[in-house]
Scaffold this active site. Structure first.
Site, short mmCIF file in Angstrom:
data_model
loop_
_atom_site.label_atom_id
_atom_site.label_comp_id
_atom_site.label_asym_id
_atom_site.label_seq_id
_atom_site.Cartn_x
_atom_site.Cartn_y
_atom_site.Cartn_z
N ARG A 46 12.86 35.55 50.57
CA ARG A 46 12.95 34.47 49.59
C ARG A 46 11.55 33.91 49.29
NH1 ARG A 46 17.59 33.48 52.87
NH2 ARG A 46 16.54 31.87 54.09
N LYS A 136 14.50 16.78 40.85
CA LYS A 136 15.66 17.13 40.03
C LYS A 136 16.96 16.78 40.77
CE LYS A 136 18.25 21.16 39.64
NZ LYS A 136 18.47 22.59 39.43
N GLU A 177 19.67 15.55 35.23
CA GLU A 177 20.34 16.77 34.75
C GLU A 177 21.86 16.64 34.75
OE1 GLU A 177 19.30 20.36 36.87
OE2 GLU A 177 20.66 21.57 35.70
N LYS A 219 17.37 16.71 31.39
CA LYS A 219 17.62 18.16 31.42
C LYS A 219 19.09 18.40 31.09
CE LYS A 219 17.30 22.18 34.49
NZ LYS A 219 16.43 22.87 35.45
#
Ligand code: 13P
Length: 355
Positions: A46, A136, A177, A219
């Site tokens: 990752r 976020k 968002e 967003k």
């Protein structure tokens, strides 16, 4: 001073022709996406995958910031340099996903409520010390004939505003968002109706909780027909409905709107962004991208977990970043794509939504 710094970071994130790479999939989501290409998911694989994006030469011409995930923000490259530092050296702003996922909403079990407010102030302090300058939080709204329920809308809007207020307190720009999912057979009209009600609730909550609109970014998802709707809207229809909805509900004080791609094919996501920017209507905010799958998928397919594919993967990422940069100023054309036309790629992509 704190406010000015916040507002400057928000403006830097939506600098002309630049957008954000969302690389913040949870371990379980990235593992599912890797599995479709038979890529092994380990801490190292990752890290190698994310590093491939962060070290793509010259990509900072198109990418202003990257959203990381808790594992990645703590990782270092082989030379012992923190990945946040690798990004900063490229002129890219590090950001962090801080919600802890969308969980079943008690009282309305077909819907979800995003969690992560407990202890958030301390986590934000820690992330800020590690170099994160923006954050976020994703709320998920599902459409059916009956849903979303009023309680799903109000609890998610409230949590988004709580998160945003805490971020600003710590000098971190919140990306707010509210994602209306493309899953389902709803029409574009129904999507516009639901997106309107979410935006109304979110901005009401942001106002109530004293969030400085100049120091945040929105967003949203685009206004689009459900994946299984028999009548898919044209690029022009999506652009018109999306801009109409945003103009009705997003205050002009918000400096920028950065869309998520939500499972659209990469070319369609770029075409929609371009068409929105090309519409001849006043747009009080910058309109750009904060894509995950639509920026990553071609690069992941090229990479396939193999070091020898690194260059091809970086080229694929650079290409998508460049196309979306053009779309962010309404200058994208299909010739920029080379061989692949918008129609060829107009299939919906990976179904793995993040948790
Ligand atoms: P997608 O562009 O793949 O929807 O991801 C963006 C994102 O950050 C979702 O939370």
């Amino acid at each position: 001073m704190g406010r000015q710094k916040l507002e400057q970071t928000a403006r830097d994130l939506i600098a002309e022709g630049k957008g954000i790479l969302a690389a913040d999939e949870t371990v379980s989501t990235i593992t599912k996406r890797f599995a479709t290409l038979k890529i092994e998911s380990t801490e190292d694989s990752r890290r190698a995958y994310r590093e491939m994006f962060f070290t793509t030469p010259d990509v900072s011409a198109f990418i202003s910031g990257v959203i990381l995930q808790d594992e990645t923000i703590r990782q270092k490259n082989d030379a012992g340099i923190a990945l946040t530092e690798v990004l900063s050296k490229q002129g890219i702003i590090p950001g962090i996903k801080v919600d802890t996922g969308a969980k079943v909403l008690a009282g309305s079990p077909e819907e979800k409520m995003t969690e992560g407010l407990d202890g958030l102030r301390d986590r934000l302090k820690e992330y800020a010390a590690m170099g994160a300058r923006f954050a976020k939080w994703r709320a998920v709204i599902r459409i059916t004939d009956r849903l979303p329920s009023p309680v799903c809308v109000s609890v998610n809007a409230h949590a988004l505003a709580r998160y945003a207020a805490l971020c600003q307190e710590q000098g971190i720009v919140p990306i707010v968002e509210p994602e209306v999912l493309m899953d389902g057979s709803h029409t574009i009209e129904r999507c516009e109706e639901v997106t309107s009600s979410i935006l109304l609730a979110v901005f009401h909550a942001l106002f109530e909780q004293c969030v400085g609109l100049e120091g945040m970014l929105l967003k949203p998802s685009m206004v689009i027909a459900g994946k299984n709707c028999s009548k898919q809207a044209s690029v022009q229809e999506v652009a018109t409905a999306t801009l109409r909805c945003l103009r009705r509900h997003v205050p002009a004080a918000v400096p920028g709107i950065v869309f998520l791609s939500g499972g659209q094919s990469e070319v369609l996501a770029t075409s929609h962004l371009n068409a929105i920017n090309k519409l001849d209507l006043p747009k009080p905010w910058k309109i750009s991208f904060s894509y995950g799958r639509a920026l990553q998928d071609p690069a992941m397919e090229a990479w396939r977990g193999k070091q020898q594919n690194l260059k091809a993967a970086q080229q694929a990422f650079y290409h998508r970043a460049k196309c979306n940069s053009a779309a962010a100023i309404g200058k994208y054309t299909s010739t920029l794509e080379g061989k692949k036309s918008a129609q060829e790629a107009a299939v919906h992509r990976s179904d793995w939504h993040d948790d």
